[in-house]
Design an enzyme around this catalytic site. Structure first.
Site, PDB file in Angstrom:
ATOM      1  N   THR A 180      46.936  54.562  49.609  1.00 48.11           N
ATOM      2  CA  THR A 180      48.477  54.490  49.599  1.00 48.11           C
ATOM      3  C   THR A 180      49.069  56.167  49.803  1.00 48.11           C
ATOM      4  OG1 THR A 180      48.424  52.596  48.136  1.00 48.11           O
ATOM      5  CG2 THR A 180      50.408  53.831  48.578  1.00 48.11           C
ATOM      6  N   VAL A 231      50.435  41.130  47.607  1.00 48.58           N
ATOM      7  CA  VAL A 231      51.244  42.407  47.636  1.00 48.58           C
ATOM      8  C   VAL A 231      50.977  43.135  46.511  1.00 48.58           C
ATOM      9  CG1 VAL A 231      53.836  43.236  47.263  1.00 48.58           C
ATOM     10  CG2 VAL A 231      53.143  41.137  48.647  1.00 48.58           C
ATOM     11  N   GLY A 232      50.742  44.540  46.146  1.00 46.53           N
ATOM     12  CA  GLY A 232      50.411  45.358  45.353  1.00 46.53           C
ATOM     13  C   GLY A 232      51.408  46.175  44.616  1.00 46.53           C
ATOM     14  N   THR A 290      49.076  55.445  43.376  1.00 44.42           N
ATOM     15  CA  THR A 290      48.081  54.938  44.166  1.00 44.42           C
ATOM     16  C   THR A 290      46.719  54.432  43.365  1.00 44.42           C
ATOM     17  OG1 THR A 290      46.789  55.463  46.137  1.00 44.42           O
ATOM     18  CG2 THR A 290      47.097  57.361  44.463  1.00 44.42           C
ATOM     19  N   GLY A 291      46.174  53.448  44.284  1.00 40.19           N
ATOM     20  CA  GLY A 291      44.947  52.813  43.534  1.00 40.19           C
ATOM     21  C   GLY A 291      45.571  51.463  43.302  1.00 40.19           C
ATOM     22  N   GLY A 342      46.628  48.335  42.521  1.00 37.87           N
ATOM     23  CA  GLY A 342      48.126  47.834  42.374  1.00 37.87           C
ATOM     24  C   GLY A 342      48.144  46.962  41.359  1.00 37.87           C
TER      25      GLY A 342
HETATM   26  N1  GLY Z   1      48.132  50.794  45.721  1.00 34.20           N
HETATM   27  C1  GLY Z   1      48.159  49.983  46.844  1.00 34.20           C
HETATM   28  C2  GLY Z   1      47.718  48.640  46.779  1.00 34.20           C
HETATM   29  O1  GLY Z   1      47.275  48.215  45.634  1.00 34.20           O
HETATM   30  O2  GLY Z   1      48.194  47.694  47.206  1.00 34.20           O
END
Ligand code: GLY
Length: 334
Positions: free
Chosen positions: A194, A223-224, A245-246, A248
């Site tokens: 991300t 959805v994250g 990021t990572g 979600g």
């Molecule tokens: N951080 C992006 C997701 O988990 O979708």
């Protein structure tokens, strides 16, 4: 809206701001300047600053250059992240992103402005510049989030063009994955994921954008954190901003970006606040060993910080015309 119209619009905005900076410089040269003017000039010499997750050097440079020309923080962040949304080699953001398990590329994005307004789109197909679309939700609708087909139809009404987000390369890799499909999110040790970006403009205002194609081969409709205000991104212009990021799901459970901004409000530095937000996750149990999460943050003074669970996370910082890749400190030293 077509991208070239957007760029034209932000450039025009920039003209006014460049004029504003020239006025600031005049104040600096004025021998009769008062104490307040002196403080303002000193403070602003640190600005503008752009930071973003991972080593997205081109994206961060574009945002930094736009800020230096006087573009406001939100437009600069959108200009920056759109570089990765359009980068076909980037398999975790925008066009070229990895599809869900059924072969559909679905994108999530959000933006948050310095006046506390925000917009988001979730699970959107066929639109590349979803951060810009999130801004349009913010400015052109009475809502904060539009999902899926509704977001896509809104995009066409706003003049966005339909695009096939599944590239031949991503399709081939997905077809390989289908041969022995395993739905097991792994630690992200790639050098990209991300893109979350925070910009502090010449006026000292902060805004941010966050955009992703999400977890590879995710379940349809998943959805994250990235489009969730407070999780993937949060900005309070009085205090600062943070992006994640990572994995979600774990960011959402601790409302990570909001938490960081609140910790900065209580006096923590961006660095300490990022560390505390990661510790909220790692303190719970040992599950953190199986996933990566990283945060970056900036405060009103332009101080920045970052922290991740595992080794390997870096972020970009543009300041005074210099675009640096900074290695983040991390929790898991094993
Ligand atoms: N951080 C992006 C997701 O988990 O979708």
């Amino acid at each position: 809206m077509k991208r070239r119209h957007f760029i034209k619009n932000v450039s025009l905005t920039g003209v006014g701001l460049v004029a504003g900076n020239a006025m600031l410089n005049c104040a600096e040269n004025n021998s009769e300047k008062n104490e307040n003017e002196t403080i303002m000039t000193k403070t602003n010499s640190k600005f503008p600053i752009a930071i973003c997750t991972w080593g997205f050097a081109n994206a961060n440079a574009k945002a930094g250059e736009a800020l230096s020309k006087g573009v406001k923080a939100l437009d600069a962040a959108i200009i920056g992240v759109s570089v990765e949304e359009e980068n076909l080699k980037n398999t975790t953001v925008g066009k070229g992103g990895t599809p869900d398990r059924e072969g559909n590329v679905t994108l999530d994005a959000c933006v948050m402005d310095s006046n506390g307004d925000c917009g988001a789109v979730v699970c959107v197909e066929n639109i590349t510049n979803v951060a810009l679309l999130a801004k349009q939700v913010m400015t052109e609708t009475p809502h904060v989030i539009l999902a899926s087909k509704g977001a896509e139809e809104f995009a066409y009404r706003q003049g966005f063009e339909k695009d096939n987000l599944l590239t031949e390369d991503s399709k081939k890799v997905w077809e390989e994955w289908l041969k022995s499909p395993e739905y097991k999110p792994l630690i992200n040790i790639e050098n990209h994921d991300t893109i979350g970006m925070l910009c502090l403009d010449n006026d000292g205002d902060i805004a941010g954008a966050c955009t992703t194609s999400g977890l590879s081969y995710k379940m349809k409709g998943r959805v994250g954190d990235s489009p969730i205000i407070g999780s993937g991104l949060f900005v309070d212009n009085e205090i600062g901003g943070a992006v994640a990021t990572g994995m979600g799901e774990e960011v959402i459970k601790t409302v990570g970006s909001f938490l960081i901004v609140e910790l900065m409000r209580s006096g923590m530095s961006p660095q300490k606040a990022c560390e505390e937000a990661v510790h909220r996750i790692t303190n719970k149990n040992d599950k953190y060993k199986g996933f990566q999460i990283a945060y970056i943050a900036i405060n009103k003074a332009g101080d920045t910080g970052s922290y991740s669970i595992h080794k390997g996370f870096t972020y970009m910082r543009y300041q005074n015309g210099k675009n640096e890749n900074i290695h983040s400190s991390y929790f898991n030293k094993i």
